[in-house]
Structure formats: structure tokens, C-alpha cells
Scaffold this motif. Sequence first.
Motif, PDB file in Angstrom:
ATOM      1  N   ASP A 110      37.922  49.720  18.957  1.00 17.37           N
ATOM      2  CA  ASP A 110      37.626  50.779  17.994  1.00 17.37           C
ATOM      3  C   ASP A 110      38.062  50.463  16.570  1.00 17.37           C
ATOM      4  O   ASP A 110      37.360  50.774  15.622  1.00 17.37           O
ATOM      5  N   THR A 111      39.232  49.868  16.432  1.00 14.58           N
ATOM      6  CA  THR A 111      39.744  49.671  15.076  1.00 14.58           C
ATOM      7  C   THR A 111      39.332  48.309  14.525  1.00 14.58           C
ATOM      8  O   THR A 111      39.017  47.373  15.270  1.00 14.58           O
ATOM      9  N   ARG A 112      39.365  48.215  13.226  1.00 14.30           N
ATOM     10  CA  ARG A 112      39.048  46.943  12.564  1.00 14.30           C
ATOM     11  C   ARG A 112      40.025  45.871  13.030  1.00 14.30           C
ATOM     12  O   ARG A 112      39.631  44.739  13.304  1.00 14.30           O
ATOM     13  N   ARG A 113      41.296  46.219  13.136  1.00 13.51           N
ATOM     14  CA  ARG A 113      42.315  45.262  13.593  1.00 13.51           C
ATOM     15  C   ARG A 113      42.000  44.766  14.994  1.00 13.51           C
ATOM     16  O   ARG A 113      42.075  43.567  15.265  1.00 13.51           O
ATOM     17  N   GLU A 114      41.661  45.653  15.906  1.00 11.41           N
ATOM     18  CA  GLU A 114      41.345  45.246  17.280  1.00 11.41           C
ATOM     19  C   GLU A 114      40.145  44.296  17.308  1.00 11.41           C
ATOM     20  O   GLU A 114      40.142  43.309  18.045  1.00 11.41           O
ATOM     21  N   LYS A 115      39.156  44.588  16.482  1.00  6.09           N
ATOM     22  CA  LYS A 115      37.979  43.714  16.416  1.00  6.09           C
ATOM     23  C   LYS A 115      38.357  42.344  15.857  1.00  6.09           C
ATOM     24  O   LYS A 115      37.923  41.319  16.378  1.00  6.09           O
ATOM     25  N   LEU A 116      39.164  42.338  14.799  1.00  5.92           N
ATOM     26  CA  LEU A 116      39.599  41.068  14.213  1.00  5.92           C
ATOM     27  C   LEU A 116      40.431  40.254  15.197  1.00  5.92           C
ATOM     28  O   LEU A 116      40.239  39.043  15.332  1.00  5.92           O
ATOM     29  N   VAL A 117      41.354  40.922  15.885  1.00  5.38           N
ATOM     30  CA  VAL A 117      42.201  40.229  16.868  1.00  5.38           C
ATOM     31  C   VAL A 117      41.322  39.616  17.960  1.00  5.38           C
ATOM     32  O   VAL A 117      41.514  38.461  18.365  1.00  5.38           O
ATOM     33  N   ALA A 118      40.342  40.375  18.445  1.00  2.48           N
ATOM     34  CA  ALA A 118      39.446  39.864  19.486  1.00  2.48           C
ATOM     35  C   ALA A 118      38.644  38.676  18.974  1.00  2.48           C
ATOM     36  O   ALA A 118      38.483  37.667  19.679  1.00  2.48           O
ATOM     37  N   GLU A 119      38.134  38.763  17.749  1.00  2.00           N
ATOM     38  CA  GLU A 119      37.343  37.667  17.181  1.00  2.00           C
ATOM     39  C   GLU A 119      38.206  36.429  16.937  1.00  2.00           C
ATOM     40  O   GLU A 119      37.780  35.305  17.217  1.00  2.00           O
ATOM     41  N   ILE A 120      39.416  36.615  16.429  1.00  2.00           N
ATOM     42  CA  ILE A 120      40.319  35.484  16.185  1.00  2.00           C
ATOM     43  C   ILE A 120      40.689  34.826  17.508  1.00  2.00           C
ATOM     44  O   ILE A 120      40.684  33.591  17.624  1.00  2.00           O
ATOM     45  N   THR A 121      40.993  35.640  18.503  1.00  2.42           N
ATOM     46  CA  THR A 121      41.331  35.101  19.819  1.00  2.42           C
ATOM     47  C   THR A 121      40.175  34.281  20.377  1.00  2.42           C
ATOM     48  O   THR A 121      40.368  33.176  20.902  1.00  2.42           O
ATOM     49  N   ASN A 122      38.969  34.800  20.242  1.00  2.00           N
ATOM     50  CA  ASN A 122      37.792  34.069  20.708  1.00  2.00           C
ATOM     51  C   ASN A 122      37.598  32.780  19.905  1.00  2.00           C
ATOM     52  O   ASN A 122      37.290  31.726  20.474  1.00  2.00           O
ATOM     53  N   ASN A 123      37.798  32.839  18.583  1.00  2.00           N
ATOM     54  CA  ASN A 123      37.671  31.641  17.754  1.00  2.00           C
ATOM     55  C   ASN A 123      38.701  30.582  18.135  1.00  2.00           C
ATOM     56  O   ASN A 123      38.379  29.385  18.191  1.00  2.00           O
ATOM     57  N   LEU A 124      39.934  30.996  18.398  1.00  2.00           N
ATOM     58  CA  LEU A 124      40.974  30.050  18.814  1.00  2.00           C
ATOM     59  C   LEU A 124      40.617  29.403  20.153  1.00  2.00           C
ATOM     60  O   LEU A 124      40.782  28.189  20.323  1.00  2.00           O
ATOM     61  N   ARG A 125      40.157  30.203  21.078  1.00  2.00           N
ATOM     62  CA  ARG A 125      39.776  29.692  22.399  1.00  2.00           C
ATOM     63  C   ARG A 125      38.626  28.684  22.266  1.00  2.00           C
ATOM     64  O   ARG A 125      38.648  27.612  22.841  1.00  2.00           O
ATOM     65  N   ARG A 126      37.626  29.038  21.471  1.00  2.00           N
ATOM     66  CA  ARG A 126      36.472  28.156  21.265  1.00  2.00           C
ATOM     67  C   ARG A 126      36.894  26.876  20.545  1.00  2.00           C
ATOM     68  O   ARG A 126      36.457  25.778  20.892  1.00  2.00           O
ATOM     69  N   TYR A 127      37.756  26.999  19.532  1.00  2.00           N
ATOM     70  CA  TYR A 127      38.240  25.829  18.796  1.00  2.00           C
ATOM     71  C   TYR A 127      38.985  24.885  19.738  1.00  2.00           C
ATOM     72  O   TYR A 127      38.773  23.664  19.702  1.00  2.00           O
ATOM     73  N   ALA A 128      39.851  25.454  20.574  1.00  2.00           N
ATOM     74  CA  ALA A 128      40.614  24.624  21.520  1.00  2.00           C
ATOM     75  C   ALA A 128      39.677  23.891  22.474  1.00  2.00           C
ATOM     76  O   ALA A 128      39.849  22.687  22.730  1.00  2.00           O
ATOM     77  N   ALA A 129      38.687  24.579  22.989  1.00  2.00           N
ATOM     78  CA  ALA A 129      37.732  23.949  23.911  1.00  2.00           C
ATOM     79  C   ALA A 129      36.923  22.866  23.204  1.00  2.00           C
ATOM     80  O   ALA A 129      36.719  21.769  23.743  1.00  2.00           O
TER      81      ALA A 129
END
Length: 171
Positions: free
Chosen positions: A6-25
Motif C-alpha cells: 500500500d505505501t510508497r515505502r513498501e513498494k520501494l522496499v519490494a522493488e529494491i529487494t527484487n532488484n538485489l535478487r536479480r542483480y545477484a543472480a
Amino acid sequence: MYRRRDTRREKLVAEITNNLRRYAADAQQVGHAFANLHGLNPTDLNALLAVMDAEILGDPITPGRLGEQLNISSGSVTALIDRLERAGHIRRDRDTVDRRKVLLHYADRGAALAMEFFQPLGARTDSVMAEFGEDELEVVHRFMARMSDSLRAHRDEVRAARPESSRGATG
């Protein structure tokens, strides 16, 4: 089940987490491509990264520290170093202060192979970093350092929780 963010922070955290996971892979795939091209296995590649990281920090790694970092036995680290030295990737040097101490360094041939392979990625990385100001890079640096610390702490906890029989494998 995923919950709605719901919040902008939650969306950013989810996107950053996904970006980190993708970068690592993706980084792992690039590393494996280099390893495959030069007949290296994953442990060899991790050893080369450890040697490079130690040299960048100005504190060359010893075989003992390398074994600890890779979580492999002293016999396995000796075989690993022998293999990488024969292939021209690393060299052993005696410490100038304590001649009993062996330090591991990137060999000229290994450094040249890595440079040739990774130079285009370095240019891409430089291009991306040029888009950010110094203050932004300081924030990114602090964030990445803390994320790396967090990941290593988790790795160490997982290692410590493994049964004794699975420790010391050459992986």
C-alpha cells in the motif's frame, strides 16, 4: 500469498529487494560464464574473488584465511591453490616481514584474463555511476555495504547451523 503493497515505502522496499535478487543472480551468471570459459569451478571462482578483494583492500589473503572464507579444509585449500597457480591465475609470495607467511596474489596472466572479460562490464558500470552525484553515491555505498554485511551475517549463521559432517566440503 502476496499481500498488496500500500505505501510508497513498501513498494520501494519490494522493488529494491527484487532488484538485489536479480542483480545477484545475474552477477552469478556472469561469474559462471567467466569460470566456464577458463575451466574454473565455483570454488575456484570464489577463491579468485577473495584474492582480488583482499588485494584491493591492500591486505593480501593467506591460504588459511582463504580456507576460512570459503569454508573448506586446509587440504582442500592447498589443492585449490595448487590448481589455480598451475593455471596461471594466482601466485604465492612470501611475506617480506614474516618469511614463514604465504600471501596469495593475482598472477599477471589471471589478471589479464579477468581484465579482458570484465572490462566491458566495468565500462557499463562506470557509465551508470556517472549518472549519480557524489552524495547519491555515498548513500548507495552505505546501503550496499550494510546489505553486504547483512548477507554475510546470514551466511555465517547458516554455516554455523550446518551439521559437522557437511562442513569442510570443497563445494
